[in-house]
Write an enzyme that holds these catalytic residues in place. Structure first.
Site, PDB file in Angstrom:
ATOM      1  CG  HIS A 121       6.685   6.722   7.175  1.00  0.00           C
ATOM      2  ND1 HIS A 121       5.660   6.685   8.099  1.00  0.00           N
ATOM      3  CD2 HIS A 121       6.154   6.287   6.017  1.00  0.00           C
ATOM      4  CE1 HIS A 121       4.553   6.264   7.516  1.00  0.00           C
ATOM      5  NE2 HIS A 121       4.824   6.012   6.248  1.00  0.00           N
ATOM      6  CG  ASP A 122       6.904   7.762  11.577  1.00  0.00           C
ATOM      7  OD1 ASP A 122       7.505   8.654  12.203  1.00  0.00           O
ATOM      8  OD2 ASP A 122       6.171   7.996  10.598  1.00  0.00           O
ATOM      9  N   GLY A 139       5.507   1.593   7.318  1.00  0.00           N
ATOM     10  CA  GLY A 139       5.529   2.652   8.308  1.00  0.00           C
ATOM     11  C   GLY A 139       4.958   2.236   9.643  1.00  0.00           C
TER      12      GLY A 139
END
Length: 260
Positions: A121-122, A139
């Site tokens: 994520h991200d 992340g």
């Protein structure tokens, strides 16, 4: 204009571009956008608010656009944006972002993501990046253009890896890596420059010499690592050295791997 196998499930709302090929037992969610020429081989799942750029190929058993593997994720609206002409091999996973991390996971153009690797994520992944088999990008990581991450390696959350750097196989990277750096060893050590990569890209000898001198100055100069970088910024007129200095002096949540 497109080819969709009868066993594939395309949910209402999905956008399928001209020339797409969707193989057997694929599942495409309602918010997915596949640009022209995208290919999904068999048993691919693409879900969430996910856009995949033109002529990208996703191989069997990959799961693209699932929710983040983050206990703080509370179901907020987040997305995944993948660029053009990527090769996403078997069993790759790429997750959407989180509300606390900007909300968007991004992957650039012309990348190669080998079997079993993970983009969390991200993460912000640049162009022409190669992530080798079974490596994990955590992340909030930033991989700039032309980075190579060797097989069975891991990159810690919030780490930045500068343009053109190379990470050896079976390496854990816990701190930022300067552009064109060479990192290797079980607990990653900055062990030099990615000279082979620089030569393959046709970088002028004068710039390679300047980078080597800069690396030595970062290693042996007086003062702190940041002090040495600031002096390099004042003393060198090489664009490559200035790029390295700007990276070092930029915002970061981690310390740096310093020359061994």
């Amino acid at each position: 204009m497109m080819s969709i196998h009868p066993s594939a499930v395309i949910e209402d709302g999905a956008t399928i571009g001209i020339g797409c090929k969707i193989g057997p037992f694929c599942h495409v969610g309602p918010e997915v956008v596949l640009s022209e020429g995208v290919q999904l081989r068999s048993h691919v799942v693409v879900t969430g608010d996910t856009h995949i750029g033109a002529d990208t190929v996703v191989f069997s058993f990959s799961v693209i656009g699932e929710i983040p593997q983050d206990l703080k994720f509370a179901g907020e609206k987040t997305s995944l944006r993948i660029g053009a002409r990527n090769r996403i091999r078997e069993h790759v996973t790429m997750n959407t972002g989180t509300g606390g991390g900007g909300g968007v996971t991004r992957v650039g153009d012309d990348g190669l993501f080998m079997a079993g690797c993970h983009i969390a994520h991200d993460a912000q992944v640049g162009n022409r990046v190669i992530v080798v088999n079974s490596s994990a990008i955590a992340g909030h990581v930033i991989l700039e253009d032309d980075v190579i991450v060797g097989g069975l390696s891991g990159v810690h959350q919030h780490v930045r890896i500068g343009k053109g750097a190379i990470i050896g196989a079976c390496t854990m990277v816990t701190n930022d890596v300067v552009p064109h750096g060479l990192v290797q060893g079980p607990r990653g050590v900055l062990d030099g420059l990615n000279l082979i990569g620089l030569k393959r890209k046709g970088v002028e000898r004068t710039d390679i010499t300047a980078l080597r001198a800069a690396f030595q100055a970062l290693k042996d100069g007086e003062g702190s690592f940041m002090d040495r970088a600031r002096r390099l910024g004042d003393e060198s007129d090489s664009a490559y050295v200035q790029e390295m200095v700007a990276f070092i002096l930029g915002d970061s949540d981690r310390n740096f791997l310093t020359p061994s």
